[in-house]
Design a protein around this motif. Structure first.
Motif, PDB file in Angstrom:
ATOM      1  N   LEU A   1      19.328   8.008-110.953  1.00 22.08           N
ATOM      2  CA  LEU A   1      20.150   8.842-110.088  1.00 22.08           C
ATOM      3  C   LEU A   1      21.341   9.426-110.845  1.00 22.08           C
ATOM      4  CD1 LEU A   1      20.433   9.857-107.208  1.00 22.08           C
ATOM      5  CD2 LEU A   1      21.704   7.788-106.645  1.00 22.08           C
ATOM      6  N   THR A   2      21.962   8.620-111.672  1.00 20.13           N
ATOM      7  CA  THR A   2      23.109   9.094-112.448  1.00 20.13           C
ATOM      8  C   THR A   2      22.710  10.224-113.390  1.00 20.13           C
ATOM      9  OG1 THR A   2      24.163   6.922-112.351  1.00 20.13           O
ATOM     10  CG2 THR A   2      24.909   8.410-114.079  1.00 20.13           C
ATOM     11  N   LEU A   3      21.580  10.059-114.049  1.00 16.70           N
ATOM     12  CA  LEU A   3      21.119  11.107-114.961  1.00 16.70           C
ATOM     13  C   LEU A   3      20.797  12.390-114.199  1.00 16.70           C
ATOM     14  CD1 LEU A   3      20.435  11.882-117.837  1.00 16.70           C
ATOM     15  CD2 LEU A   3      18.133  10.972-117.493  1.00 16.70           C
ATOM     16  N   GLY A   4      20.151  12.252-113.043  1.00 11.17           N
ATOM     17  CA  GLY A   4      19.816  13.432-112.252  1.00 11.17           C
ATOM     18  C   GLY A   4      21.051  14.174-111.771  1.00 11.17           C
ATOM     19  N   ILE A   5      22.058  13.438-111.321  1.00 13.03           N
ATOM     20  CA  ILE A   5      23.293  14.072-110.856  1.00 13.03           C
ATOM     21  C   ILE A   5      24.049  14.689-112.021  1.00 13.03           C
ATOM     22  CG2 ILE A   5      25.555  13.603-109.823  1.00 13.03           C
ATOM     23  CD1 ILE A   5      24.181  11.512-108.057  1.00 13.03           C
TER      24      ILE A   5
ATOM     25  N   ASP B   1      27.510  21.546-107.648  1.00 11.00           N
ATOM     26  CA  ASP B   1      28.444  20.452-107.405  1.00 11.00           C
ATOM     27  C   ASP B   1      28.117  19.678-106.137  1.00 11.00           C
ATOM     28  OD1 ASP B   1      30.810  19.019-108.272  1.00 11.00           O
ATOM     29  OD2 ASP B   1      31.790  19.846-106.493  1.00 11.00           O
ATOM     30  N   VAL B   2      27.540  20.346-105.144  1.00  5.14           N
ATOM     31  CA  VAL B   2      27.165  19.671-103.904  1.00  5.14           C
ATOM     32  C   VAL B   2      25.795  19.028-104.106  1.00  5.14           C
ATOM     33  CG1 VAL B   2      26.704  19.905-101.438  1.00  5.14           C
ATOM     34  CG2 VAL B   2      28.491  21.289-102.515  1.00  5.14           C
ATOM     35  N   ILE B   3      25.754  17.697-103.976  1.00  4.44           N
ATOM     36  CA  ILE B   3      24.536  16.928-104.213  1.00  4.44           C
ATOM     37  C   ILE B   3      23.991  16.413-102.886  1.00  4.44           C
ATOM     38  CG2 ILE B   3      23.530  14.923-105.372  1.00  4.44           C
ATOM     39  CD1 ILE B   3      24.526  17.100-107.291  1.00  4.44           C
TER      40      ILE B   3
ATOM     41  N   LYS C   1      29.177  16.169-106.906  1.00  3.69           N
ATOM     42  CA  LYS C   1      28.988  15.699-108.277  1.00  3.69           C
ATOM     43  C   LYS C   1      30.332  15.390-108.926  1.00  3.69           C
ATOM     44  CE  LYS C   1      27.398  17.462-112.774  1.00  3.69           C
ATOM     45  NZ  LYS C   1      26.652  18.558-113.448  1.00  3.69           N
ATOM     46  N   GLU C   2      31.318  16.237-108.692  1.00  4.67           N
ATOM     47  CA  GLU C   2      32.636  16.048-109.288  1.00  4.67           C
ATOM     48  C   GLU C   2      33.230  14.704-108.901  1.00  4.67           C
ATOM     49  OE1 GLU C   2      37.008  18.300-109.489  1.00  4.67           O
ATOM     50  OE2 GLU C   2      35.511  18.897-107.998  1.00  4.67           O
TER      51      GLU C   2
ATOM     52  N   PHE D   1      31.509  12.025-107.833  1.00  5.53           N
ATOM     53  CA  PHE D   1      30.640  10.999-108.407  1.00  5.53           C
ATOM     54  C   PHE D   1      31.006  10.715-109.858  1.00  5.53           C
ATOM     55  CE2 PHE D   1      26.680   9.787-110.592  1.00  5.53           C
ATOM     56  CZ  PHE D   1      26.271   8.701-109.821  1.00  5.53           C
ATOM     57  N   MET D   2      31.234  11.766-110.620  1.00  2.00           N
ATOM     58  CA  MET D   2      31.572  11.587-112.029  1.00  2.00           C
ATOM     59  C   MET D   2      33.009  11.088-112.196  1.00  2.00           C
ATOM     60  SD  MET D   2      28.662  12.311-113.213  1.00  2.00           S
ATOM     61  CE  MET D   2      29.037  12.157-114.966  1.00  2.00           C
ATOM     62  N   SER D   3      33.915  11.492-111.311  1.00  2.00           N
ATOM     63  CA  SER D   3      35.318  11.093-111.440  1.00  2.00           C
ATOM     64  C   SER D   3      35.524   9.595-111.226  1.00  2.00           C
ATOM     65  CB  SER D   3      36.190  11.885-110.457  1.00  2.00           C
ATOM     66  OG  SER D   3      35.951  11.479-109.116  1.00  2.00           O
ATOM     67  N   VAL D   4      34.667   8.990-110.393  1.00  2.00           N
ATOM     68  CA  VAL D   4      34.778   7.538-110.169  1.00  2.00           C
ATOM     69  C   VAL D   4      33.852   6.761-111.106  1.00  2.00           C
ATOM     70  CG1 VAL D   4      35.495   7.817-107.772  1.00  2.00           C
ATOM     71  CG2 VAL D   4      33.056   7.564-108.297  1.00  2.00           C
ATOM     72  N   LYS D   5      33.317   7.483-112.106  1.00  2.00           N
ATOM     73  CA  LYS D   5      32.449   6.881-113.120  1.00  2.00           C
ATOM     74  C   LYS D   5      31.188   6.286-112.507  1.00  2.00           C
ATOM     75  CE  LYS D   5      36.348   6.025-116.207  1.00  2.00           C
ATOM     76  NZ  LYS D   5      37.124   5.042-117.006  1.00  2.00           N
ATOM     77  N   ALA D   6      30.599   7.095-111.649  1.00  2.00           N
ATOM     78  CA  ALA D   6      29.297   6.769-111.048  1.00  2.00           C
ATOM     79  C   ALA D   6      29.338   5.410-110.353  1.00  2.00           C
ATOM     80  CB  ALA D   6      28.202   6.848-112.110  1.00  2.00           C
ATOM     81  N   PHE D   7      28.478   4.503-110.795  1.00  2.00           N
ATOM     82  CA  PHE D   7      28.338   3.216-110.117  1.00  2.00           C
ATOM     83  C   PHE D   7      29.103   2.095-110.823  1.00  2.00           C
ATOM     84  CE2 PHE D   7      24.337   5.566-109.168  1.00  2.00           C
ATOM     85  CZ  PHE D   7      24.559   5.755-107.813  1.00  2.00           C
TER      86      PHE D   7
END
Length: 378
Positions: A120-124, A130-132, A211-212, A214-220
């Motif tokens: 999921l992280t790679l796909g995003i 930006d809207v996932i 997406k922004e 998701f990436m800002s909180v360092k994904a999971f």
């Protein structure tokens, strides 16, 4: 003393159950939100992200359905996660037909992360927009308005999360009827608390965020090692009353294929329930208080029926039975109304019987899932 405790348990159970059914679950059952969309909406680009592991048959059905969506700006990203079937070839063929279809292939998963979260992280990360919008390979949008309605709060209302519903196909048989009941009850939990501005989970079969963010909180970060939780644990960490919208609209739903055997279903539910032990304490209480009061109600009520039956105190027996019957009628009405609001379809059959069986299901399977160490995605 024993009779007093039975009355005490029964009474506490009744009070808490009444609050959940009428006040909390009633928020979904009696929902009157506006299901229309503005003609002046922002039609920002959307990327639908789907992780697929050996999903050839499902993708063959899903991909054409996705490109029937009534939305002007979207593309689809399929993450081919270590598939050994004909998925790769199918995607190559489909990309020739649908120019807005893209894919990325994963050949292995690093040892320190779980497979679904890595895919999921790679796909995003490589998503164009930006809207996932997330769903699964075995899900189908219920209508061609799915993308528009599921993403509207994120695009137009500056929400971080949009949480939707995903049901299962209705089929004959007890297992499917149980799946319908348990899925609806779960939806009543997360949708009702979300509507009360106390969101605590969502499902990856129908979920939207940026997406922004998701990436800002360092994904999971912090939950990489946990199998599952790419949807509910992620929301549990970051969702709040101000940043989360609940989409209670049959046109925004997806529908999945239900499990066909008890073994498949129990394996799936064990994985879902296992993640729950990582929720915040206050959110565990939201589910736990309902289940605890549910147990008090049924155990106290049955105990009183047995006691008064043996004592041949039929007046007291009738009073207890009447309360149980009244609560069963209320439960059925709430579930019927909620089913109509959420899915627009018929509710499960024999709801009061399923409610009684839930007593053993939650405590037995919940305990097993809490202690399980062999949880896997695929």
């Amino acid at each position: 003393m024993g009779l007093f405790l039975l009355w005490f348990f029964f009474g506490i159970g009744i009070l808490i159950q009444a609050v959940y059914l009428l006040v909390i679950f009633g928020k979904s059952a009696f929902y009157n939100g506006n299901q229309s969309h503005s003609v002046n909406e922002n039609e920002e680009g959307v990327t639908v992200v789907i992780c697929a592991h050996n999903e050839f048959a499902n993708l063959k059905t899903l991909i054409p359905k996705l490109f029937e969506q009534d939305y002007p700006a979207f593309d689809v990203m399929i993450v081919n996660d270590r598939s050994s079937d004909r998925t790769k070839r199918l995607l190559e063929q489909m990309m020739e037909i649908y120019p807005k279809l893209r894919s990325v292939t994963i050949k292995y998963t690093p040892a320190h992360v779980t497979a679904k979260k890595y895919a999921l992280t790679l796909g995003i990360k490589v998503a164009k927009n930006d809207v996932i919008l997330l769903t699964d390979a075995d899900c189908i949008p219920e209508t061609d308005q799915w993308i528009r309605k599921m993403t509207a709060p994120v695009r137009n209302q500056d929400k971080t999360f949009a949480v939707g519903f995903s049901g299962y196909e209705q089929k004959p048989g007890f297992l499917n009827n149980w799946i319908q009941f348990e899925t609806l009850l779960t939806a009543l939990y997360y949708m009702s608390f979300g509507l009360w501005k106390r969101p605590f989970m969502g499902i990856g079969r129908n979920l939207c965020y940026r997406k922004e963010f998701f990436m800002s909180v360092k994904a999971f970060k912090g939950i990489w090692h946990i199998e599952g939780g790419d949807d509910d644990l992620f929301l549990n960490q970051y969702a709040s009353g101000g940043n989360t919208a609940i989409i209670l609209d049959p046109e925004a739903n997806t529908i999945s294929k239900p499990k066909e055997t008890r073994k498949e279903y129990l394996t799936q539910k064990k994985r879902h329930l296992h993640v729950g032990k990582y929720y915040r304490s206050e959110d565990k209480r939201k589910i736990g208080l309902y289940s605890f009061s549910h147990a008090l109600f049924w155990l106290g009520g049955i105990g009183l029926l047995i006691y008064f039956g043996l004592a041949q105190s039929w007046e007291h027996f009738s009073a207890v039975f009447g309360i149980i019957l009244l609560r069963s009628i209320l439960l059925t009405l709430i579930f019927k109304s909620a089913e109509k609001k959420i899915q627009g379809t018929k509710p499960p059959k024999n709801i009061w019987i399923l409610d009684f069986l839930y007593l053993g299901y939650f405590w037995v399977l919940g305990t097993i899932s809490h202690q399980a160490k062999d949880i896997q995605w695929k």
